[in-house]
Design an enzyme around this catalytic site. Sequence first.
Site, PDB file in Angstrom:
ATOM      1  N   ASP A 467      -1.893   3.484   3.795  1.00 23.32           N
ATOM      2  CA  ASP A 467      -0.951   2.950   2.792  1.00 23.32           C
ATOM      3  C   ASP A 467       0.109   2.004   3.360  1.00 23.32           C
ATOM      4  O   ASP A 467       1.189   1.867   2.766  1.00 23.32           O
ATOM      5  CB  ASP A 467      -0.231   4.100   2.070  1.00 23.32           C
ATOM      6  CG  ASP A 467      -1.145   4.914   1.175  1.00 23.32           C
ATOM      7  OD1 ASP A 467      -2.316   4.548   1.033  1.00 23.32           O
ATOM      8  OD2 ASP A 467      -0.680   5.923   0.621  1.00 23.32           O
ATOM      9  N   GLU A 543      -6.345   3.345  -4.049  1.00 25.75           N
ATOM     10  CA  GLU A 543      -5.996   3.873  -5.365  1.00 25.75           C
ATOM     11  C   GLU A 543      -5.283   2.803  -6.187  1.00 25.75           C
ATOM     12  O   GLU A 543      -5.801   2.299  -7.169  1.00 25.75           O
ATOM     13  CB  GLU A 543      -5.118   5.114  -5.200  1.00 25.75           C
ATOM     14  CG  GLU A 543      -4.800   5.840  -6.497  1.00 25.75           C
ATOM     15  CD  GLU A 543      -4.058   7.146  -6.221  1.00 25.75           C
ATOM     16  OE1 GLU A 543      -4.543   8.201  -6.659  1.00 25.75           O
ATOM     17  OE2 GLU A 543      -2.997   7.102  -5.564  1.00 25.75           O
ATOM     18  N   GLU A 547       0.016  -1.878  -6.476  1.00 31.23           N
ATOM     19  CA  GLU A 547       0.908  -1.813  -5.320  1.00 31.23           C
ATOM     20  C   GLU A 547       0.403  -2.715  -4.196  1.00 31.23           C
ATOM     21  O   GLU A 547       1.197  -3.232  -3.404  1.00 31.23           O
ATOM     22  CB  GLU A 547       1.055  -0.366  -4.845  1.00 31.23           C
ATOM     23  CG  GLU A 547       1.917   0.478  -5.766  1.00 31.23           C
ATOM     24  CD  GLU A 547       2.081   1.905  -5.284  1.00 31.23           C
ATOM     25  OE1 GLU A 547       3.229   2.343  -5.068  1.00 31.23           O
ATOM     26  OE2 GLU A 547       1.052   2.598  -5.133  1.00 31.23           O
TER      27      GLU A 547
END
Length: 733
Positions: A467, A543, A547
Amino acid sequence: MLKKLRRNFKTFKTLISKTFNNSRSSSSSPSKPYKFPPLPLPLSPSEMSSPSQSFRQSLPPAVAPFPQTQSTVLPDPSNFFAPHLLSSPLPTNSFFQNFTVKNGDQPEYIHPYLIKSSLSAVSISYPSMFSNTAFGYQVFNADWTVSENPASVSQKPHIISSFSDLSLILDTPSGNLRFFLVRGSPFITFEVFNNTPISISTIHAILSFSSNSSQTKFTVTLNNNQTWLIYSSSPINLTHSLSQITSGGFSGIVRIAVLPNPHLESILDRFCSCYPVSGEVNFRNPSSLEYKWEKNGWGNLLMLAHPLHLRLLSSDDSAIVLDDFKYKSIDGDLVGVVGGSWVLKPDPVSITWHSINGIGEEFQSEIISALVKDVEGLKSSPITTASSYFYGKAIARAARLALIAEEVNFLQVIPEVRKFLKDAIEPWLRGTFNGNGFLYDSKWGGLVTQQGASDSGADFGFGVYNDHHYHLGYFLYAIAVLVKIDPAWGRKFRPQAYSLMADFMNLSRRSSSKFPRLRCFDLYKLHSWASGLTEFADGRNQESSSEAVNAYYSAALLGLAYGDTHLASIGSTLTALEIKAAQTWWQIRGGENLYETDFARENKVVGVLWSNKRDSGLWFAPPDWRECRLGIQLLPLLPITEALFSDAAFAKELVDWTLPSLRREGVGEGWKGFAYALQGIYDKDGAVQNIRNLKGFDDGNSLSNLLWWIHSRGGGEEGEGFGGGWKHWWFSH
């Protein structure tokens, strides 16, 4: 209209001619209005890209101004990477990452085949597809396993001897077999050294086996209804049993390809003699990419393009599309393209600080009222988390308030936001934040957090490179806004700002770089992967597509804030690609036939997209929490969201699909807010009423931001006035 336009330009020019007022002012006092800072200093000619020169392949050099650390949780890259690669930053989120962690024996999808390496053997699968209403995935079966004959008894794993944007080279421990794994090749190509006998075995039964007269092409039919072709660069003596093909000693090239349709055989025959050994992607100019393969053999190169490639292929490119040459894939049909290079041209997106349409004067008072309360809340509700993700969301939320204040011309609150951002961001950049902070890992080449350096689960796996673009994207957004409103601060912390950006958006291939090239962004799939140095049976995953968009958008804004046209351009291009990929694979539109019927009928948006799987569930929520799925593919709510959800008809489909879930007991108000925001694209009046009734907001969102979004849905005069004119004039400097 023209009077309004002139008035806004006159007001704006007056504002920017003033110097920055360093004195603090009360957020409720109009007697000390905020004054715009001077524009960033222009770049010197040597810093700017000249249209007459080739576009630079690297961003400004970024040092690593954060303290070094020795992580206790990162795997040892020397287990799999060749020694000569270990002195340079290494990929952590790449298409072949399963080959670099644990035993290195989980498959990865190298279109159109699943490839699995185990000790001295490499297995190849042309996967079948399983799908239901909840998920779909490609099934790995070892259609062929290639090894030496007899099989090596070495317990050492494979060796990655080279990698590039579109390929890697995998060597067996003995050095007698080398696999050129190039993405999009319809052939699996390997080279045999030292007159080595080879074995090509299968879990199926061989029903038929034949060769041409020169013993350079073999046709094999299996009992799973597959037919495969085997080509060699020189005659090879192959014999077979029920489930194994063996050779005598051989040195040369072997190519294996599945034959998905009998009429494709002549095409494979025609192009079997030219094989790619590596592939790189170059940014030819700010808005186009060039795929270029290094190839051996003779003739033209045949590769496969996925659906997004086909949409972006330049019409003036010399590559030839073979519309009827198709391989199946979880990503949609892969179509043959002939040519040693391709040019891809995504439509550009506008990188703007503010909304495109602007906000009508009649709506500004409601936003200002919310803005005053939200800015006051910065003082009464300080950030209490030490999580790099949630902290990033909190500072990005605050930064939004400054830009909303600019857009509604309520500038007196900006000094309070500026102070909040400085106080919140500086400890992370100085290394003085209590309980966490950024550190530099030289083993793989990148930033980790203090917590993540000793706990692989901390900060959502940031310490194992999970991430990164999510967390750092939020930090970059807040930093970009702060640089915009306080250039002096920006000059002081430029090294740190550029290091955060370069951790996931470095373009350099130089071995002296501190960070790997484009850590998260996949230049074949044209979107990012979030998962880092973790083994997954279904390969890489991501996911939140939104973002990911935020990360490159924020990097582009950082370029605007610093007057760095190169950074702004590269950020804009990657933003555009990430948006196109999200619209292609995450957003499920009726009639596109990209996914299996049952899955497409029950889902309007993917939860987690894997390289080898599509899942309706989320890491944090089950499939029936549709409001979470909508929200995680929408947040954070920004001007760039207009491009991500530019299709009003699809927005309505997605909201209608989500609304029943909002009636479920316990649904968070924050998730409702994102559904209502999307509703505002096609039903502004209904959405604003729903938003006014909310009792809470996502930790990266605010009432001010939601009202800004709703009232900028066609609320101003498009292309003119405060909303559409002055902000673009500002960008041109």
